[in-house]
Enzyme design. Structure first.
Site, PDB file in Angstrom:
ATOM      1  N   GLU A  86     -10.862 -16.271  -4.236  1.00 52.57           N
ATOM      2  CA  GLU A  86     -11.038 -14.928  -3.993  1.00 52.57           C
ATOM      3  C   GLU A  86      -9.432 -14.941  -4.626  1.00 52.57           C
ATOM      4  OE1 GLU A  86     -12.236 -12.232  -0.192  1.00 52.57           O
ATOM      5  OE2 GLU A  86     -10.077 -12.992   0.194  1.00 52.57           O
ATOM      6  N   ASN A  99     -10.610  -9.236  -4.366  1.00 57.57           N
ATOM      7  CA  ASN A  99     -10.869  -8.495  -3.215  1.00 57.57           C
ATOM      8  C   ASN A  99     -10.397  -7.195  -2.810  1.00 57.57           C
ATOM      9  OD1 ASN A  99     -10.802  -7.478  -0.651  1.00 57.57           O
ATOM     10  ND2 ASN A  99     -10.726  -9.814   0.593  1.00 57.57           N
ATOM     11  N   GLU A 108     -15.773  -7.507  -4.065  1.00 55.73           N
ATOM     12  CA  GLU A 108     -15.673  -7.176  -3.002  1.00 55.73           C
ATOM     13  C   GLU A 108     -14.777  -6.039  -2.532  1.00 55.73           C
ATOM     14  OE1 GLU A 108     -13.780 -11.542  -1.442  1.00 55.73           O
ATOM     15  OE2 GLU A 108     -14.696 -12.091  -2.926  1.00 55.73           O
ATOM     16  N   SER A 109     -15.342  -5.587  -1.332  1.00 53.90           N
ATOM     17  CA  SER A 109     -14.692  -4.840   0.091  1.00 53.90           C
ATOM     18  C   SER A 109     -14.320  -3.747  -0.493  1.00 53.90           C
ATOM     19  CB  SER A 109     -13.091  -5.089  -0.173  1.00 53.90           C
ATOM     20  OG  SER A 109     -13.061  -6.521   0.900  1.00 53.90           O
ATOM     21  N   LYS A 116     -18.906 -18.098   5.126  1.00 53.52           N
ATOM     22  CA  LYS A 116     -17.205 -17.311   4.657  1.00 53.52           C
ATOM     23  C   LYS A 116     -16.346 -17.435   5.704  1.00 53.52           C
ATOM     24  CE  LYS A 116     -15.485 -13.547   2.791  1.00 53.52           C
ATOM     25  NZ  LYS A 116     -15.980 -12.518   3.596  1.00 53.52           N
ATOM     26  N   LYS A 130     -22.204 -10.327   9.009  1.00 56.67           N
ATOM     27  CA  LYS A 130     -21.416  -9.916   9.026  1.00 56.67           C
ATOM     28  C   LYS A 130     -21.432  -8.545  10.666  1.00 56.67           C
ATOM     29  CE  LYS A 130     -17.730  -7.584   7.015  1.00 56.67           C
ATOM     30  NZ  LYS A 130     -16.950  -7.200   6.666  1.00 56.67           N
TER      31      LYS A 130
END
Length: 402
Positions: free
Chosen positions: A297, A319, A355-356, A248, A187
Site C-alpha cells: 500500500e 490509499n 482504496e478508501s 488486514k 470491518k
C-alpha cells in the site's frame, strides 16, 4: 543498512555491529545480541536473497575478563542497541518514511555519540493515527511472540491447508465483469468513523459478500483500533467461504506473516509508509515462500516511486486517505497513476487496487478510468442492512452474474 559501527566490548577491543535494528536476548553465562532488520529474524533458507543474515555476538564473561561487572557489559550493549535503532530511524527518514516505528527514548546511561544534539527535537507523542497504531503494534507483537514462538508457527504452517490464489481471483473477476475486481472488507469499526456496524457477524457478512460477487475478502485483524481479530479470519475460513482472504494487519515484524498464514490468510498487507525498501523486499520473499500474496500500500508519489523500484510486487494499493489529516480524495489515485508511474505499472502488468472513498458507481468509474483493476471497499457496503445489495448499489449493477 549494510554499514558497520563498532561495539565496544572490552578495553582496546571493538566488535563490528551491522546497522540494522536489534533485539536483545540473554542466556546464562553469556550475553547475546541478535541484530536484524527492524527486529526481523532473517530466514537464511530463502534463496537468491541478499537480505542481511541474522548473526549473534556472544561475549563470554570469562574471555572478556568482566565476570564481576556484567552490568557494565550489558549497559554497553544496551547503548549499541539504542544507537542502532537510531540509525534505523535515519535510514527510514532518508527514504521519506515519516512514520516512526517506536516512541523516542532517552539513551542509556553513559551514551555519547552523534545523536546527542538532536534528542531534544523528537516529539514523544504520535504524530498521526498510523504512527500511534504502529507503536502499539510493536508492543503487541512482542507479547504475542512470547505466547506463540516462531518455531511453533513454522511447524503449524507445514500442516496448514494450501493458500488460494488471491491475485488470480482478482484477474479473473476483472476479466469476467469488466469492472474492477472487488476486495470486500469485513470491518466492524475504524479510528476515523467509529463503529460501522453494531450487529456484527463476520461470517454472515463474508458470505453475503461472496454471494454479491466479491472476488476476494479483506478481514481486519487489529482489535484495539478496528474491533477486529484473528478469530474472525479463522471463522470465515472455517465456514467454507471460497473467496481468498487478505489479512488486514499492520505488519512490523516477519513473525506476523507466519501467524497470518496459520490463521487462514491467503494474502497480507504491507504498508510502505512504515516499512523500508529492504524490509518490503524481505517480506515479499517470505510471502512467496509461504504461498501468500502481498498487497503493498502507498499513499503518495514518493512511496509509489519506492515501490516501483522493488522487484516482485504484483499488487499495489493506492490509499486515498491522507495520513496527516485523514481526509479522503479519490483524485489521489489518478495523480499517482499518471506519467511515468502509470507507464511502469502497465509495463509490469501490476494490479492496482483503489482504496478508501469509494461509495458510488461514479467513484468506481473514476478510479477504473485512472487505471485500477481492483478496489478495496469496506465502509460503503458493510454498513448496509444487506451487504449483497450494497455491492450491487456500489457498482450500479449485479456483478455476481455478469
Amino acid at each position: 543498512m549494510e554499514g558497520l559501527v563498532p561495539a565496544q566490548s572490552a578495553p582496546g577491543q571493538r566488535l563490528p555491529v551491522r546497522l540494522v535494528s536489534p533485539s536483545l536476548s540473554r542466556c546464562i553465562g553469556s550475553v547475546s545480541i541478535r541484530r536484524s532488520v527492524s527486529g526481523f529474524a532473517m530466514d537464511t533458507r530463502i534463496s537468491s536473497s541478499r537480505a542481511p543474515s541474522q548473526f549473534t555476538i556472544r561475549a563470554q564473561q570469562e574471555s572478556l575478563g568482566v565476570a564481576s561487572s556484567s552490568s557494565s557489559v550489558e549497559n554497553d550493549f544496551r547503548i549499541k542497541q539504542w544507537e542502532v535503532d537510531m540509525y534505523q530511524n535515519e535510514l527510514a527518514i532518508s527514504q521519506g518514511i515519516r512514520i516512526r516505528r517506536k516512541p523516542p527514548t532517552k539513551p542509556p546511561m553513559g551514551y555519547s555519540g552523534p545523536f546527542e544534539l538532536r534528542l531534544h527535537t523528537a516529539a514523544d507523542s504520535p504524530s498521526n493515527i498510523l504512527e500511534e497504531i504502529t507503536w502499539f503494534k510493536d508492543q503487541e507483537v512482542s507479547r504475542m511472540k512470547e505466547l506463540n514462538p516462531l518455531e511453533a508457527l513454522k511447524k503449524a504452517v507445514e500442516n496448514a491447508p494450501p493458500t488460494r490464489d488471491f491475485v488470480g481471483a482478482l484477474r479473473m473477476a476483472h476479466q469476467r465483469t469488466g469492472f474492477p475486481a472487488l476486495i470486500a472488507e469485513v470491518k466492524k469499526a475504524s479510528p476515523s468513523r467509529g463503529v460501522l456496524k453494531e450487529n456484527f457477524d463476520p461470517v454472515e457478512i463474508a458470505q453475503a459478500y461472496e454471494r454479491g460477487g466479491a472476488a476476494c475478502l479483506s478481514v481486519l485483524t487489529d482489535q484495539k483500533y478496528f474491533k477486529g481479530g484473528f478469530e474472525n479470519l479463522e471463522a470465515i475460513r472455517s465456514a467454507g467461504v471460497k473467496c481468498p482472504l487478505l489479512c488486514k494487519e499492520f505488519v512490523v515484524d516477519p513473525w506476523q506473516i507466519y501467524y497470518a498464514r496459520t490463521k487462514g490468510a491467503d494474502a497480507v498487507l504491507l504498508i510502505a509508509a512504515i516499512l523500508t525498501d529492504l524490509e518490503i523486499t524481505y517480506l515479499l520473499k517470505l510471502c512467496n515462500k509461504l504461498g501468500l500474496a502481498a498487497l503493498v500500500e502507498v499513499h503518495d508519489e514518493r512511496e509509489m516511486g519506492r515501490v516501483l523500484g522493488i522487484e516482485g510486487i504484483e499488487l499495489v494499493g493506492i490509499n486515498n486517505r491522507s495520513l496527516e489529516t485523514f481526509k479522503v480524495d479519490i483524485s489521489n489515485t489518478k495523480k499517482l497513476l499518471e506519467g511515468e508511474h502509470g507507464r511502469q505499472i502497465r509495463e509490469k502488468d501490476m494490479i492496482v487496487v483503489g482504496e478508501s472513498g469509494l461509495f458510488t458507481p461514479d467513484d468506481i468509474a473514476y478510479v477504473q478510468a485512472a487505471g485500477v483493476k481492483a478496489v478495496l471497499v469496506g465502509e460503503s457496503i458493510v454498513k448496509q442492512n444487506d451487504p449483497e445489495k450494497g455491492i450491487a448499489g456500489l457498482f450500479g449493477r449485479n456483478i455476481f452474474q455478469t
